[in-house]
Design a protein around this motif. Structure first.
Motif, PDB file in Angstrom:
ATOM      1  N   ASN A 235      -0.014  -1.322  -0.130  1.00 56.33           N
ATOM      2  CA  ASN A 235      -0.368  -0.277  -0.257  1.00 56.33           C
ATOM      3  C   ASN A 235       0.714   1.353  -0.029  1.00 56.33           C
ATOM      4  O   ASN A 235       1.812   1.450   1.017  1.00 56.33           O
ATOM      5  CB  ASN A 235      -1.521  -0.577   1.541  1.00 56.33           C
ATOM      6  CG  ASN A 235      -2.113   1.225   0.887  1.00 56.33           C
ATOM      7  OD1 ASN A 235      -1.775   1.665  -0.137  1.00 56.33           O
ATOM      8  ND2 ASN A 235      -2.845   1.267   1.671  1.00 56.33           N
ATOM      9  N   GLY A 236       0.520   1.548  -0.702  1.00 59.82           N
ATOM     10  CA  GLY A 236       1.504   3.588  -1.271  1.00 59.82           C
ATOM     11  C   GLY A 236       2.930   3.268  -2.137  1.00 59.82           C
ATOM     12  O   GLY A 236       3.484   4.805  -2.194  1.00 59.82           O
ATOM     13  N   VAL A 298       5.091   7.020   1.195  1.00 58.05           N
ATOM     14  CA  VAL A 298       4.618   5.993   1.870  1.00 58.05           C
ATOM     15  C   VAL A 298       4.251   6.859   2.657  1.00 58.05           C
ATOM     16  O   VAL A 298       2.643   6.258   2.888  1.00 58.05           O
ATOM     17  CB  VAL A 298       5.204   4.443   1.616  1.00 58.05           C
ATOM     18  CG1 VAL A 298       4.566   3.472   2.099  1.00 58.05           C
ATOM     19  CG2 VAL A 298       6.117   4.571   0.312  1.00 58.05           C
ATOM     20  N   SER A 301       0.778   8.691   1.604  1.00 53.03           N
ATOM     21  CA  SER A 301      -0.039   7.692   1.743  1.00 53.03           C
ATOM     22  C   SER A 301      -1.083   7.013   2.075  1.00 53.03           C
ATOM     23  O   SER A 301      -2.081   7.041   2.559  1.00 53.03           O
ATOM     24  CB  SER A 301       0.412   7.032  -0.103  1.00 53.03           C
ATOM     25  OG  SER A 301      -0.311   6.672  -0.861  1.00 53.03           O
ATOM     26  N   ARG A 302      -0.514   6.705   2.983  1.00 52.66           N
ATOM     27  CA  ARG A 302      -1.028   5.688   3.744  1.00 52.66           C
ATOM     28  C   ARG A 302      -1.861   6.711   5.486  1.00 52.66           C
ATOM     29  O   ARG A 302      -3.479   5.875   5.263  1.00 52.66           O
ATOM     30  CB  ARG A 302      -0.270   4.600   5.106  1.00 52.66           C
ATOM     31  CG  ARG A 302       0.658   3.497   3.635  1.00 52.66           C
ATOM     32  CD  ARG A 302       1.426   2.297   4.324  1.00 52.66           C
ATOM     33  NE  ARG A 302       1.596   1.573   3.548  1.00 52.66           N
ATOM     34  CZ  ARG A 302       3.060   0.489   4.091  1.00 52.66           C
ATOM     35  NH1 ARG A 302       2.336  -0.284   4.709  1.00 52.66           N
ATOM     36  NH2 ARG A 302       2.817  -0.339   3.522  1.00 52.66           N
ATOM     37  N   TRP A 305      -4.797   6.881   3.606  1.00 58.64           N
ATOM     38  CA  TRP A 305      -6.290   5.885   2.605  1.00 58.64           C
ATOM     39  C   TRP A 305      -5.944   4.977   3.411  1.00 58.64           C
ATOM     40  O   TRP A 305      -6.748   4.119   2.804  1.00 58.64           O
ATOM     41  CB  TRP A 305      -5.903   5.413   1.335  1.00 58.64           C
ATOM     42  CG  TRP A 305      -5.397   6.777   0.029  1.00 58.64           C
ATOM     43  CD1 TRP A 305      -3.937   7.740  -0.292  1.00 58.64           C
ATOM     44  CD2 TRP A 305      -6.473   7.286  -1.007  1.00 58.64           C
ATOM     45  NE1 TRP A 305      -4.568   8.250  -2.012  1.00 58.64           N
ATOM     46  CE2 TRP A 305      -6.083   8.446  -1.031  1.00 58.64           C
ATOM     47  CE3 TRP A 305      -7.855   6.677  -0.815  1.00 58.64           C
ATOM     48  CZ2 TRP A 305      -6.953   9.152  -2.013  1.00 58.64           C
ATOM     49  CZ3 TRP A 305      -8.617   8.097  -1.482  1.00 58.64           C
ATOM     50  CH2 TRP A 305      -8.131   8.976  -2.090  1.00 58.64           C
ATOM     51  N   ASP A 306      -5.242   4.126   4.144  1.00 60.62           N
ATOM     52  CA  ASP A 306      -5.162   3.372   5.369  1.00 60.62           C
ATOM     53  C   ASP A 306      -5.605   3.368   6.281  1.00 60.62           C
ATOM     54  O   ASP A 306      -4.706   4.084   6.954  1.00 60.62           O
ATOM     55  CB  ASP A 306      -3.409   2.585   5.106  1.00 60.62           C
ATOM     56  CG  ASP A 306      -3.080   1.187   5.634  1.00 60.62           C
ATOM     57  OD1 ASP A 306      -3.991   1.011   5.404  1.00 60.62           O
ATOM     58  OD2 ASP A 306      -2.444   1.511   6.428  1.00 60.62           O
ATOM     59  N   ARG A 308      -6.068   0.904   8.841  1.00 62.03           N
ATOM     60  CA  ARG A 308      -5.213   0.569   9.800  1.00 62.03           C
ATOM     61  C   ARG A 308      -3.899   1.616  10.427  1.00 62.03           C
ATOM     62  O   ARG A 308      -3.569   1.871  11.663  1.00 62.03           O
ATOM     63  CB  ARG A 308      -4.405  -0.208   9.402  1.00 62.03           C
ATOM     64  CG  ARG A 308      -3.558  -0.939  10.645  1.00 62.03           C
ATOM     65  CD  ARG A 308      -2.599  -2.171  10.263  1.00 62.03           C
ATOM     66  NE  ARG A 308      -1.754  -1.982   9.098  1.00 62.03           N
ATOM     67  CZ  ARG A 308      -0.652  -2.677   8.383  1.00 62.03           C
ATOM     68  NH1 ARG A 308      -0.621  -4.354   8.381  1.00 62.03           N
ATOM     69  NH2 ARG A 308      -0.333  -2.479   7.856  1.00 62.03           N
ATOM     70  N   THR A 309      -3.533   2.943   9.372  1.00 64.69           N
ATOM     71  CA  THR A 309      -1.869   3.430   9.269  1.00 64.69           C
ATOM     72  C   THR A 309      -3.438   4.707  10.178  1.00 64.69           C
ATOM     73  O   THR A 309      -2.947   4.921  11.351  1.00 64.69           O
ATOM     74  CB  THR A 309      -1.732   4.075   8.806  1.00 64.69           C
ATOM     75  OG1 THR A 309      -1.250   2.541   7.587  1.00 64.69           O
ATOM     76  CG2 THR A 309      -0.612   5.007   8.632  1.00 64.69           C
ATOM     77  N   ARG A 310      -4.514   5.257  10.071  1.00 66.15           N
ATOM     78  CA  ARG A 310      -5.250   5.913  10.702  1.00 66.15           C
ATOM     79  C   ARG A 310      -5.201   5.211  11.941  1.00 66.15           C
ATOM     80  O   ARG A 310      -5.464   6.730  13.230  1.00 66.15           O
ATOM     81  CB  ARG A 310      -6.538   6.934   9.909  1.00 66.15           C
ATOM     82  CG  ARG A 310      -5.613   7.113   8.519  1.00 66.15           C
ATOM     83  CD  ARG A 310      -6.872   7.565   7.585  1.00 66.15           C
ATOM     84  NE  ARG A 310      -8.171   8.267   7.863  1.00 66.15           N
ATOM     85  CZ  ARG A 310      -9.198   8.960   7.255  1.00 66.15           C
ATOM     86  NH1 ARG A 310      -9.145   7.771   5.527  1.00 66.15           N
ATOM     87  NH2 ARG A 310      -9.568   9.992   7.579  1.00 66.15           N
ATOM     88  N   ILE A 334       7.801   0.959   8.199  1.00 64.41           N
ATOM     89  CA  ILE A 334       7.496   0.645   7.143  1.00 64.41           C
ATOM     90  C   ILE A 334       8.591  -0.052   6.158  1.00 64.41           C
ATOM     91  O   ILE A 334       9.231  -0.640   5.376  1.00 64.41           O
ATOM     92  CB  ILE A 334       6.767   1.387   6.427  1.00 64.41           C
ATOM     93  CG1 ILE A 334       5.668   2.243   6.214  1.00 64.41           C
ATOM     94  CG2 ILE A 334       7.669   1.808   4.673  1.00 64.41           C
ATOM     95  CD1 ILE A 334       5.653   3.705   5.679  1.00 64.41           C
TER      96      ILE A 334
END
Length: 351
Positions: A235-236, A298, A301-302, A305-306, A308-310, A334
């Motif tokens: 992802n990213g 990366v 981006s996460r 859009w991610d 789990r990261t948020r 990462i």
């Protein structure tokens, strides 16, 4: 016969046209120094000179990715262990002075003492081909951005009628308009005509560089997919980021013995800065800054859009961490994730 049994460690200070080499025995005694040309014949003579003192065990080389790249390939093909050596630190230079023979001896001592144990990157693989293409692409992108900035500067300083006509255009519209202009070059001494000629030249340069970048992207993308397609599934991570990380790690990425070493190479490993009762870490400003920037993209981006990261960001924010500190932590995680794809045979560290 006794002389041939002596273990020799070499050190090389590399330059564009000549390499200066020093030979040490196993006790660190300097046996001699010499200078050779940076040609195939010069490399052969250099190795023969080292072997005249005994059995060559290893050679410390400065700049294995620059002026020492050719010598590194030659020594590796000859079965000699090559150690990547950094230049001496400033304290050592102030104490010992600076010259090519001194630097060669310092490189040999670093290899002999084991203070430098880095393995040079392989320069005969698809990753090296990728690196060459990315060098051309990076310079084209830089020049294209400079062209746009210069166009805006010319528009800002142009006469009122030209400035009023062009300053409201977007960058794309400005480039299209200026590239199609046909000023009368017979009046080139007139600043009005000269600025239009300059804008046309910059606009056409931008268009040519765009075509060049597109052509390079069409060559780079399938090459990355052949080298490590799994990296693109993260992802990213796109072709640009994957290409940079592959170049940073090198074809022989197994030379990085742990994910901590890869994080340090990318400048994503925090450095201890503790003293007394204070226990903290500080930002790592070293490493490959292009790789560090790739990890940062990366993370950005996460963050968007991610989920789990948020969720991780929300938890760390409630713990009192700042946004910059959270981003540094994410870059470290990462880097660990990417290392596992670069070295799938390495065991996953326990968490």
């Amino acid at each position: 016969m006794v002389r041939r049994r002596v273990s020799i460690t070499g050190g090389v200070d590399t330059h564009k046209d000549t390499h200066t080499v020093a030979a040490l025995d196993s006790t660190g005694r300097v046996l001699g120094g010499e200078q050779f040309t940076t040609t195939r014949a010069g490399f052969t003579a250099l190795l023969a000179w080292l072997r005249s003192f005994g059995s060559v065990q290893k050679v410390g080389v400065e700049g294995t990715g620059a002026y020492g790249a050719g010598l590194t390939r030659f020594l590796t093909e000859a079965g000699i262990t090559v150690i990547e050596v950094d230049r001496p630190d400033r304290k050592t230079r102030r104490r010992q002075g600076k010259s090519d023979p001194i630097d060669a001896v310092s490189a040999a001592r670093a290899a002999l003492a084991g203070t430098r144990t880095g393995t040079p990157k392989q320069r005969d693989s698809r990753v090296e081909a990728l690196r060459n293409l990315r060098v051309a692409r990076r310079s084209a992108i830089t020049d294209r951005a400079d062209a746009v900035r210069q166009m805006h500067t010319l528009v800002s300083t142009a006469v009122d009628e030209i400035r009023d006509q062009l300053r409201g255009l977007t960058a794309a519209a400005l480039i299209t308009h200026c590239a199609a202009t046909c000023p009368n070059i017979a009046d080139i001494a007139d600043p009005r005509v000269a600025v239009l000629v300059a804008l046309r030249s910059l606009a056409r340069r931008h268009q040519q560089l765009t075509v060049e970048i597109t052509d390079l992207d069409n060559l780079i993308a399938p090459l990355i997919e052949k080298i490590n397609p799994a990296l693109l599934e993260l992802n990213g991570v796109g072709h640009d980021i994957a290409g940079q990380l592959l170049v940073t790690a090198g074809a022989n990425s197994d030379r990085l013995h742990s994910e901590a070493a890869f994080a340090m190479l990318c400048g994503a490993a925090p450095l201890p800065a503790s003293s007394g009762k204070t226990n903290r870490h500080r930002l790592n400003r070293g490493g490959d800054r292009q790789a560090n920037a790739a990890l940062y993209r990366v993370v950005l981006s996460r963050l968007r859009w991610d989920q789990r990261t948020r969720t991780y960001v929300e938890r760390r924010t409630t713990e009192g961490k700042s946004k910059k500190e959270i981003i540094r932590c994410l870059k470290r995680y990462i880097a660990r994730e990417i290392y596992q794809l670069l070295n799938p045979t390495q065991p996953t560290p326990s968490t």
